[in-house]
Scaffold this motif. Structure first.
Motif, short mmCIF file in Angstrom:
data_model
loop_
_atom_site.label_atom_id
_atom_site.label_comp_id
_atom_site.label_asym_id
_atom_site.label_seq_id
_atom_site.Cartn_x
_atom_site.Cartn_y
_atom_site.Cartn_z
N ARG A 23 40.18 40.17 46.78
CA ARG A 23 39.53 41.08 45.82
C ARG A 23 38.64 40.32 44.84
NH1 ARG A 23 45.20 43.98 45.00
NH2 ARG A 23 45.15 45.29 46.87
N HIS A 24 38.66 38.98 44.91
CA HIS A 24 37.98 38.17 43.89
C HIS A 24 36.65 37.58 44.36
CE1 HIS A 24 41.67 37.93 41.22
NE2 HIS A 24 42.09 38.55 42.31
N PHE A 25 36.22 37.91 45.56
CA PHE A 25 34.98 37.31 46.07
C PHE A 25 34.40 38.17 47.18
CE2 PHE A 25 38.48 35.61 48.58
CZ PHE A 25 38.03 35.79 49.88
N PRO A 44 44.75 39.41 37.11
CA PRO A 44 44.55 39.55 38.56
C PRO A 44 44.72 38.22 39.33
CG PRO A 44 42.92 40.84 37.40
CD PRO A 44 43.61 39.99 36.37
N ASP A 45 44.44 37.10 38.68
CA ASP A 45 44.69 35.83 39.35
C ASP A 45 46.19 35.60 39.53
OD1 ASP A 45 42.12 34.99 39.88
OD2 ASP A 45 41.89 33.92 37.99
N ALA A 46 46.97 36.02 38.55
CA ALA A 46 48.42 35.87 38.65
C ALA A 46 49.00 36.78 39.73
CB ALA A 46 49.07 36.16 37.31
N TRP A 47 48.37 37.94 39.94
CA TRP A 47 48.88 38.89 40.94
C TRP A 47 48.83 38.32 42.35
CZ3 TRP A 47 45.48 43.53 38.89
CH2 TRP A 47 45.97 43.91 37.63
N ARG A 48 47.96 37.32 42.57
CA ARG A 48 47.85 36.76 43.93
C ARG A 48 49.17 36.19 44.42
NH1 ARG A 48 42.26 33.61 44.21
NH2 ARG A 48 41.21 34.59 42.48
N ALA A 49 49.98 35.73 43.47
CA ALA A 49 51.22 35.05 43.85
C ALA A 49 52.17 36.00 44.60
CB ALA A 49 51.90 34.49 42.61
N GLY A 80 37.20 43.36 33.41
CA GLY A 80 36.52 42.15 32.92
C GLY A 80 36.77 40.94 33.80
N HIS A 81 37.98 40.85 34.34
CA HIS A 81 38.28 39.72 35.22
C HIS A 81 37.35 39.72 36.44
CE1 HIS A 81 40.62 36.58 37.17
NE2 HIS A 81 40.24 37.21 38.27
N TYR A 82 37.29 40.88 37.10
CA TYR A 82 36.50 40.94 38.33
C TYR A 82 34.99 40.81 38.05
CZ TYR A 82 40.89 42.49 40.43
OH TYR A 82 42.20 42.57 40.86
N GLY A 89 37.53 30.61 30.69
CA GLY A 89 36.30 31.37 30.96
C GLY A 89 36.56 32.87 30.93
N HIS A 90 37.63 33.30 31.57
CA HIS A 90 37.93 34.74 31.60
C HIS A 90 38.23 35.27 30.20
CE1 HIS A 90 37.59 35.75 35.78
NE2 HIS A 90 38.34 34.74 36.14
N ARG A 91 38.94 34.48 29.41
CA ARG A 91 39.24 34.91 28.03
C ARG A 91 37.94 35.08 27.25
NH1 ARG A 91 44.83 33.79 26.74
NH2 ARG A 91 44.38 34.07 24.54
N GLY A 111 33.75 39.02 35.70
CA GLY A 111 33.58 37.57 35.52
C GLY A 111 33.49 36.86 36.86
N ASP A 112 34.37 37.21 37.78
CA ASP A 112 34.35 36.58 39.11
C ASP A 112 33.01 36.79 39.82
OD1 ASP A 112 36.88 35.61 38.82
OD2 ASP A 112 37.82 36.91 40.31
N ALA A 113 32.46 37.99 39.67
CA ALA A 113 31.19 38.29 40.36
C ALA A 113 30.05 37.42 39.85
CB ALA A 113 30.84 39.77 40.18
N HIS A 146 40.88 29.85 41.18
CA HIS A 146 40.87 30.84 40.10
C HIS A 146 39.53 30.82 39.41
CE1 HIS A 146 45.53 30.79 39.57
NE2 HIS A 146 45.13 31.07 40.80
N ALA A 147 38.76 31.88 39.56
CA ALA A 147 37.43 31.86 38.97
C ALA A 147 37.48 31.71 37.46
CB ALA A 147 36.69 33.14 39.31
N TRP A 148 36.57 30.96 36.96
CA TRP A 148 36.41 30.71 35.53
C TRP A 148 37.60 30.02 34.88
CZ3 TRP A 148 31.88 30.18 34.07
CH2 TRP A 148 30.87 31.10 34.28
#
Ligand SMILES: [Zn+2]
Length: 277
Positions: A73-75, A60-65, A140-142, A26-28, A144-146, A20-22
């Protein structure tokens, strides 16, 4: 032991999905700090929404489940294209170059940011403040990941260099231990005339930073007793890793918030500069 076996199994199943990035902190920070970059007329759209932007920064990190397509989609593993400089802007061209399976597997972050930015333009056009907050939180999530260096490379968890776990140590371990949000300094948001190309620039910048993240982790690891490596680290490890990476971590967080601010203000302009009624 049973639990251990189960989590090993989960790792095998989900592979990269568990990274999970950040981390949530970090994402917050990225989503919340972005508000400081906005001029008052754009900020007005977010009145009372700061908590929402922070609370939904990791959605979006939670959606992976429950969505197998979410993880890539995160990298972007840029090596498949011959390096970060060579990732095509056009998804169709990328697919043509490496094939659709490899395209799916190696990540779509930059193209996803384009799509989520268009969602934000539409949200501003609708004038619906809830939609604007949601689209911004997700974008903002994505963004941040970038800005996380290890999201730009195949060696995303140090698995090719004997440094498994470095992903979480950098983006969560350091952030949770040391980052003080009030110390971040961000510039005012600027309209980006090349907004659709911006994610490729962030990816290139991230790729340049990745080798140093790995080198700093190795350097810090020399201080940790061998029997603690691979699972947890001692105080000395964290002190050295932070000393080596502090500037990079802070800069990546600041740049994430600034980049998100640029995307927000550019979306607002594209939507015709609507004002809050
Ligand atoms: Zn993510």
């Amino acid at each position: 032991m049973k639990l251990r076996m189960m989590s090993a199994f989960a790792i095998l199943l989900c592979g990269r999905g568990l990274l999970h990035a950040w981390g949530d902190k970090g994402h917050r920070i990225v989503n919340g700090t972005m508000l400081k970059t906005l001029p008052p007329q754009v900020q007005a759209w977010y009145a009372g929404k700061e908590g929402y932007l922070r609370d939904h920064a990791s959605d979006p990190d939670a959606w992976r489940a429950h969505d197998r397509k979410e993880s890539p989609r995160h990298f972007v593993d840029t090596e498949i294209y011959g390096g970060a400089e060579k990732v095509p802007l056009d998804a169709a061209e990328a697919i043509q170059q490496v094939g659709s399976e490899a395209f799916k597997r190696n990540g779509q972050l930059t193209w996803v940011i384009q799509d989520r930015w268009k969602d934000l333009v539409e949200a501003f056009q609708s004038g619906d403040r809830d939609k604007i907050a949601f689209a911004t939180a997700i974008l903002g999530h994505y963004v941040g990941d970038a800005h996380v260096p290890l999201h730009s490379t195949r060696n995303h968890d140090g698995q090719e260099t004997g440094q498994r776990g470095v992903h979480v140590r950098w983006e969560s371990g350091l952030v949770e231990r040391y980052v003080v949000e009030s110390e971040l300094k961000v510039r005012p948001a600027q309209v980006d005339p090349d907004v659709m190309k911006a994610p490729w620039k962030w990816l290139r910048d991230s790729y340049v930073l990745a080798p140093k993240v790995l080198a700093s982790d190795k350097e810090a690891d020399r201080t940790a007793p061998a029997n603690l490596r691979g699972t947890r680290r001692e105080g000395a490890y964290w002190t050295i890793f932070w000393a080596e990476q502090r500037e990079t971590v802070m800069q990546c967080l600041e740049r994430s918030s600034e980049a998100l601010g640029d995307l927000v203000i550019s979306a607002w302009v594209s939507a015709g500069k609507p004002s809050v009624k």
